[in-house]
Design a protein around this motif. Sequence first.
Motif, PDB file in Angstrom:
ATOM      1  N   SER A 159       0.819  -1.218   0.000  1.00  0.00           N
ATOM      2  CA  SER A 159       0.000   0.000   0.000  1.00  0.00           C
ATOM      3  C   SER A 159       0.853   1.268   0.000  1.00  0.00           C
ATOM      4  CB  SER A 159      -0.954   0.005   1.190  1.00  0.00           C
ATOM      5  OG  SER A 159      -0.226   0.011   2.402  1.00  0.00           O
ATOM      6  N   LYS A 160       2.072   1.198   0.565  1.00  0.00           N
ATOM      7  CA  LYS A 160       2.987   2.346   0.556  1.00  0.00           C
ATOM      8  C   LYS A 160       3.928   2.300  -0.646  1.00  0.00           C
ATOM      9  CE  LYS A 160       4.987   4.116   4.112  1.00  0.00           C
ATOM     10  NZ  LYS A 160       5.849   4.292   5.287  1.00  0.00           N
ATOM     11  N   GLY A 161       3.883   1.210  -1.390  1.00  0.00           N
ATOM     12  CA  GLY A 161       4.730   1.084  -2.567  1.00  0.00           C
ATOM     13  C   GLY A 161       6.182   0.801  -2.251  1.00  0.00           C
ATOM     14  N   GLU A 162       6.418   0.065  -1.136  1.00  0.00           N
ATOM     15  CA  GLU A 162       7.811  -0.194  -0.779  1.00  0.00           C
ATOM     16  C   GLU A 162       8.019  -1.553  -0.117  1.00  0.00           C
ATOM     17  OE1 GLU A 162       8.808   3.029   1.894  1.00  0.00           O
ATOM     18  OE2 GLU A 162       8.145   1.893   3.633  1.00  0.00           O
ATOM     19  N   VAL A 163       9.256  -2.001  -0.213  1.00  0.00           N
ATOM     20  CA  VAL A 163       9.739  -3.210   0.433  1.00  0.00           C
ATOM     21  C   VAL A 163      10.924  -2.771   1.282  1.00  0.00           C
ATOM     22  CG1 VAL A 163      10.880  -5.423   0.030  1.00  0.00           C
ATOM     23  CG2 VAL A 163       9.046  -4.691  -1.476  1.00  0.00           C
ATOM     24  N   GLU A 164      10.930  -3.156   2.553  1.00  0.00           N
ATOM     25  CA  GLU A 164      12.062  -2.804   3.420  1.00  0.00           C
ATOM     26  C   GLU A 164      12.997  -3.995   3.527  1.00  0.00           C
ATOM     27  OE1 GLU A 164      12.879  -2.041   8.105  1.00  0.00           O
ATOM     28  OE2 GLU A 164      11.206  -0.910   7.221  1.00  0.00           O
ATOM     29  N   ILE A 165      14.295  -3.730   3.369  1.00  0.00           N
ATOM     30  CA  ILE A 165      15.272  -4.804   3.505  1.00  0.00           C
ATOM     31  C   ILE A 165      16.241  -4.485   4.636  1.00  0.00           C
ATOM     32  CG2 ILE A 165      15.146  -5.406   1.056  1.00  0.00           C
ATOM     33  CD1 ILE A 165      17.940  -4.119   0.752  1.00  0.00           C
ATOM     34  N   ASP A 166      16.860  -5.526   5.141  1.00  0.00           N
ATOM     35  CA  ASP A 166      17.975  -5.405   6.081  1.00  0.00           C
ATOM     36  C   ASP A 166      19.228  -5.566   5.224  1.00  0.00           C
ATOM     37  OD1 ASP A 166      20.213  -6.536   7.654  1.00  0.00           O
ATOM     38  OD2 ASP A 166      18.791  -6.401   9.328  1.00  0.00           O
ATOM     39  N   ARG A 167      20.019  -4.496   5.095  1.00  0.00           N
ATOM     40  CA  ARG A 167      21.173  -4.520   4.180  1.00  0.00           C
ATOM     41  C   ARG A 167      22.163  -5.642   4.498  1.00  0.00           C
ATOM     42  NH1 ARG A 167      22.419   0.254   0.953  1.00  0.00           N
ATOM     43  NH2 ARG A 167      20.853   1.863   1.271  1.00  0.00           N
ATOM     44  N   VAL A 168      22.387  -5.928   5.772  1.00  0.00           N
ATOM     45  CA  VAL A 168      23.334  -6.983   6.145  1.00  0.00           C
ATOM     46  C   VAL A 168      22.765  -8.348   5.774  1.00  0.00           C
ATOM     47  CG1 VAL A 168      24.541  -8.115   8.055  1.00  0.00           C
ATOM     48  CG2 VAL A 168      24.408  -5.614   7.969  1.00  0.00           C
ATOM     49  N   ALA A 169      21.550  -8.637   6.197  1.00  0.00           N
ATOM     50  CA  ALA A 169      20.935  -9.931   5.897  1.00  0.00           C
ATOM     51  C   ALA A 169      20.730 -10.127   4.402  1.00  0.00           C
ATOM     52  CB  ALA A 169      19.603 -10.065   6.631  1.00  0.00           C
ATOM     53  N   ALA A 170      20.539  -9.026   3.671  1.00  0.00           N
ATOM     54  CA  ALA A 170      20.356  -9.098   2.219  1.00  0.00           C
ATOM     55  C   ALA A 170      21.683  -9.300   1.495  1.00  0.00           C
ATOM     56  CB  ALA A 170      19.668  -7.837   1.713  1.00  0.00           C
ATOM     57  N   GLY A 171      22.796  -9.158   2.219  1.00  0.00           N
ATOM     58  CA  GLY A 171      24.111  -9.341   1.619  1.00  0.00           C
ATOM     59  C   GLY A 171      24.624  -8.115   0.882  1.00  0.00           C
ATOM     60  N   LEU A 172      24.045  -6.947   1.177  1.00  0.00           N
ATOM     61  CA  LEU A 172      24.460  -5.735   0.487  1.00  0.00           C
ATOM     62  C   LEU A 172      25.598  -4.996   1.188  1.00  0.00           C
ATOM     63  CD1 LEU A 172      21.003  -4.348  -0.664  1.00  0.00           C
ATOM     64  CD2 LEU A 172      22.621  -5.768  -1.922  1.00  0.00           C
TER      65      LEU A 172
END
Length: 187
Positions: A159-172
């Motif tokens: 509904s807000k048009g976004e996905v939140e990620i955890d940069r460390v867990a995502a490997g970024l």
Amino acid sequence: MSRQKNSDTRIQLAVIGAAQGLRGEVRVKAFTGDPLAIGDYGPLTTGDGRKLTVLNVRPAKNVVVARFAEVGDRNAAEALNGTALFIERDALPDDLGEEEFYHADLIGLAVVDGEGERVGRVRALHNFGGGDILEVGLAEGGSAMVPFTRVAVPYVRVSKGEVEIDRVAAGLVEDDDPDMPREGEVP
């Protein structure tokens, strides 16, 4: 379910595999929560616009076996191998729960981190057999594959048009834990 690249209104529901038997049945890999429900959405369309009406569906190993009204024999069934099946997006129910969404609705959403900083946009959702993976087009260029797990992607806010990620867990970004061995180091 995944969104077809050429259309904003069609959703890929399944893909046809090999023929099954002599009477025109085919093996179908469904991208629905309940694979046996592929007939619940009405006629399905192929990439070239042909309509296929599901007559019956039965479970099989890792797929379902379907019979379509328009397919009468094995030769016609064999000709469909690899054919993607679509429905219109508005044919899907909209009464989803708070943490439910369609994978196709993720395509194009902004990707932000826990501080709200823009990371990029969701380009695609893949599954190569080990679980779902978000392909993220990074704001600084290039792309990254992010495991679509609760740890790496703690929040999906369609509904807000976004996905939140955890940069460390995502490997970024690299975790700064000194006790963790680095690539190439012996623990």
